[in-house]
Design an enzyme around this catalytic site. Structure first.
Site, short mmCIF file in Angstrom:
data_model
loop_
_atom_site.label_atom_id
_atom_site.label_comp_id
_atom_site.label_asym_id
_atom_site.label_seq_id
_atom_site.Cartn_x
_atom_site.Cartn_y
_atom_site.Cartn_z
N GLY A 188 27.74 21.72 35.18
CA GLY A 188 27.26 22.14 36.49
C GLY A 188 28.31 22.95 37.22
O GLY A 188 28.83 23.93 36.70
N ASP A 189 28.65 22.52 38.43
CA ASP A 189 29.68 23.20 39.21
C ASP A 189 30.97 22.37 39.24
O ASP A 189 31.78 22.49 40.15
CB ASP A 189 29.19 23.47 40.63
CG ASP A 189 28.92 22.20 41.42
OD1 ASP A 189 28.62 21.16 40.82
OD2 ASP A 189 29.03 22.26 42.66
#
Length: 173
Positions: free
Chosen positions: A89-90
């Site tokens: 993801g981030d």
């Protein structure tokens, strides 16, 4: 073909950064060197603030481009022997080896926070967002990767709960 498979097994397909597996390998080498030489190292957990809003507002294609640009900015903020990895993801994790102490790690963290202040120009959009970071030091905050990741995550979540767009050392530093 064998080299491509090896690269895919150790690097994130979107950003080209090391993945969790390669990060763990690099940590073991840095840890052994730090232990042998009496040096410190830092594990820094980083999340992009409000990244979901970028995906929701601009679409996942722009979100992917932002992640790629974020990885370039992170890599540019580090020394050659340091590692930035995408865990998913981030979520990014950085490994700083051969540091003298907390001041070295916070200097890098401040540089990263400042580097994220400039908007990202992607697909004709100017996208602004920031990063939150948590820092754990070896041997101060733990003697293994799991402990250091836990401590850096705790510091990261403190930053996120108290305004985001900044960094914090693990409790005790």
């Amino acid at each position: 073909m064998r080299e491509q498979l090896k690269d895919l097994a150790s690097h994130d397909a979107l950003t080209g950064l090391p993945n969790r597996r390669l990060f763990c390998d690099r940590f073991e080498v840095a840890f052994a060197n730090a232990t042998r030489n009496g040096n410190k190292l830092a594990v820094i957990s980083l999340d992009l603030d409000n990244f979901k809003e970028i995906n929701d507002g601009y679409g996942h294609e722009v979100g992917d481009l932002v992640l790629a640009e974020a990885s370039r900015r992170l890599t540019a903020s580090l020394r050659k022997g340091d590692t930035v990895a995408r865990f998913g993801g981030d979520e990014f994790v950085l490994l700083l080896s051969g540091i003298r102490g907390a001041a070295d790690a916070t200097e890098v963290a401040a540089k990263i926070v400042e580097g994220f202040k400039a908007p990202f120009a992607v697909s004709g959009h100017s996208v602004s967002f920031h990063a939150s970071l948590g820092i754990a030091l070896y041997p101060d905050d733990g003697a293994d990767l799991a402990s250091l990741l836990r401590k850096s995550d705790e510091a990261l979540y403190f930053v996120k709960a108290h305004g985001r767009d900044g960094y914090r050392l693990a409790a005790g530093n």
